[in-house]
Design an enzyme around this catalytic site. Structure first.
Site, PDB file in Angstrom:
ATOM      1  N   ARG A  44       1.902  -4.255  -4.769  1.00  0.00           N
ATOM      2  CA  ARG A  44       1.913  -4.969  -3.487  1.00  0.00           C
ATOM      3  C   ARG A  44       2.196  -4.020  -2.310  1.00  0.00           C
ATOM      4  NH1 ARG A  44       3.634 -10.506  -2.519  1.00  0.00           N
ATOM      5  NH2 ARG A  44       4.488 -10.526  -4.631  1.00  0.00           N
ATOM      6  N   ASP A  96       1.507   2.181 -14.510  1.00  0.00           N
ATOM      7  CA  ASP A  96       0.740   3.008 -15.446  1.00  0.00           C
ATOM      8  C   ASP A  96       0.305   2.195 -16.662  1.00  0.00           C
ATOM      9  OD1 ASP A  96       1.066   5.184 -13.810  1.00  0.00           O
ATOM     10  OD2 ASP A  96       2.734   6.047 -14.938  1.00  0.00           O
TER      11      ASP A  96
END
Length: 500
Positions: free
Chosen positions: A221, A289
């Site tokens: 975000r 990740d």
């Protein structure tokens, strides 16, 4: 009665269906071959103690007792994909130095293929964290962020040209350390597009024009807000941001991770919001990740975006329940599907898993308590004992004797309860944080690996040689004894049952 029992049966059926669908997708990951290009970092941890001030200037002196080296940067994405069964080749730049050699060795140990290039004009990027008594004192970065020379750019580009046919997907993991210039990124994306290979991006910085025309960008975000120029306070804002990225960057898929609100994906055809599972969060390190890794592998096996996002969301929920930059295994995903309600099963850990998770707890200054035992036929005496142990510190680890260990110590009729079931019952107790099964007759090796702050034993051990006690006291830890309480004994319970 029939209506009441149908609910858990339905939940079990749903769990089994979810596990089957996860297995169907994840089993295909073993046949994928991924090219990962990005900034590779060697993480160095210097652990020690501070008990002096320098006479040269008013600064602390760190007496280093232990060094650890770990793969960092883009290689965490590679670690995640390898843990899920994929074949991964990582391409990037290291210096002509010992740190570069160490990094290459670490890649080999993790079964990550090495397509690295050596730059004689820059050092291998190293982040050194200096830690004493669980506190970070200082971080020292050794790096050169200048973009690569034209010669190195050409070598990396040529590698992609020569080898693109080998790979199913190209992943770019950018940590802004100088490897991924706009020119190189665009060349890689162009080569991949011409060869019908998807390109997925883990972006960095405030200019994403270098990723134009990629297949997918996955960002959180905060990162997305910087690029679109407005806050993402509502789902309408998130949808608007997703559409903005599609139009401005010419990408096919925009993925925005929203933390506790889940994951949002936008394509030209659809918008999908998958809500996060309720999950106790220990550490968000590496969650992005993990999402990029799952999306890359799901793309490689041509999974639908809805299924890919669902699986990435499950994986992210698992990894935030671990400590540090962690990986997710196929077994983690299956267990999450089957035991979605049984969160206590996450407390059952292998020794390597616990060692990794304890590091962050130590860095936060938490007191780690250890005890061990057979815990065969759990009784109230055990429960009171473990509550006492837990109150000696901030977290409790139990070393649980394996079935074979108990048989050697107590005879072939024992244990009554198998190790898996004993572990699950212990993990269900609120006083217990982790359970680790050990095979030896004593927990000495386990204690030496875990290095707890406090070891607790029953008062009947006073005056006897306690396994691991000398080791713990050698670094300032303590050994405590639980006051003996009569009335509870597994041996007596077994004897009483046999008499009946």
């Amino acid at each position: 009665m029939r209506e009441a029992t149908s609910i858990p049966l339905l939940q079990k059926l749903e769990s089994l269906v979810m596990a089957h669908y996860i297995h169907d997708i994840v089993s295909k990951f073993r046949n994928t071959n991924i090219l990962l290009i990005g900034d590779i970092i060697l993480d160095h941890y210097a652990f020690g103690s501070v008990d002096r001030i320098s006479p040269e200037s008013p600064i602390q002196i760190l007496d280093v007792s232990r060094d650890e080296y770990r793969l960092g940067g883009a290689s965490n994405v590679a670690n995640n994909m390898v843990a899920l069964g994929a074949t991964v080749t990582i391409s990037g730049v290291i210096g002509n130095d010992e740190n570069g050699n160490m990094l290459r060795k670490a890649l080999r140990e993790q079964n990550i293929n090495d397509a690295l290039f050596v730059d004689n004009d820059r050092p291998t990027t190293v982040k050194t964290r200096m830690i004493a008594q669980g506190q970070h004192l200082l971080r020292v970065d050794r790096e050169k962020k200048d973009f690569l020379s034209a010669q190195l750019n050409a070598k990396m580009e040529q590698y992609v040209v020569d080898n693109i046919d080998k790979y199913d997907v190209v992943v770019i993991s950018d940590y802004a350390k100088g490897v991924l210039s706009a020119q190189l990124c665009q060349k890689i994306i162009d080569i991949a597009r011409k060869n019908d290979k998807p390109t997925l991006i883990g972006p960095k910085g405030d200019d994403w024009s270098l990723y134009k025309n990629a297949t997918l960008i996955s960002a959180n975000r905060k990162e997305t807000q910087i690029i679109v120029g407005f806050p993402l306070n509502s789902m309408e804002d998130v949808k608007k941001a997703g559409q903005h990225l599609l139009e401005k960057l010419g990408i096919k898929v925009a993925v925005i991770t929203l933390g506790p609100q889940g994951i949002f994906v936008a394509t030209q055809e659809q918008q999908i919001h998958i809500k996060a599972d309720a999950q106790e969060v220990f550490d968000v390190t590496g969650a992005g990740d993990t999402v990029l890794s799952l999306l890359s592998l799901c793309t490689a096996v041509q999974c639908s975006w809805k299924r890919a996002i669902s699986l990435a969301n499950i994986a992210a929920g698992i990894v935030v329940g671990k400590v540090g930059a962690s990986t997710v295994t196929p077994e983690d995903l299956y267990a999450k599907a089957i035991y979605s309600e049984n969160t206590h099963l996450r407390k059952l850990k292998t020794l390597p898993e616990v060692i990794v998770e304890l590091e962050l707890f130590r860095n936060q200054g938490r007191t780690i308590v250890f005890t061990n035992g057979c815990f065969d036929i759990l009784h109230p005496g055990h429960i009171r004992y473990l509550e006492y142990c837990r109150n000696r510190g901030d977290m409790l680890i139990i070393g649980l004797n394996s079935d074979a260990s108990i048989s050697r110590l107590k005879g072939p009729e024992r244990p009554v309860i198998k190790e898996k079931d004993r572990g699950e019952m212990l993990a269900a107790l609120s006083s217990v944080d982790y359970v680790v099964i050990f095979e030896e007759d004593t927990p000495t090796k386990l204690i030496e690996s875990l290095q707890p702050d406090v070891l607790v034993k029953g008062a009947d051990w006073k005056g006897k040689e306690v396994a691991g006690a000398k080791f713990i006291e050698s670094y300032g830890g303590s050994v405590e004894f639980y006051p003996y309480q009569e009335g509870y004994s597994t041996t007596n319970i077994i004897s009483s049952i046999n008499k009946k």
